[in-house]
Design a protein around this motif. Structure first.
Motif: not given
Length: 74
Positions: A4-13, A56-66
């Protein structure tokens, strides 16, 4: 890492993944990603619906709001 730990990808990826999804129908089928009904293309929100919901893979830029939304804060 727990499941249940989200993975965040950098925007370029993430952007590279969106481009690949738009080029490769087999990849979309393998991951179960559907194009946006309005544009006919894989867009950030359609990719996030599938990858976020299933893997549970998300764009890095969403990390703060999530993190604010779940109250984890850091």
């Amino acid at each position: 890492m727990q499941a249940d730990t989200p993975v965040f990808l950098r925007d370029a990826t993430w952007n590279d993944l969106i481009k690949a999804m738009n080029r490769d129908v087999a990849l979309r089928g393998w991951l179960g990603v559907q194009p946006c009904m309005a544009s006919g293309k894989v867009e950030e929100h359609t990719l996030a619906d599938r990858l976020g919901g299933a893997f549970n893979i998300w764009p890095e830029k969403w990390r703060a709001s999530m993190q604010l939304d779940n109250g984890s804060g850091a």
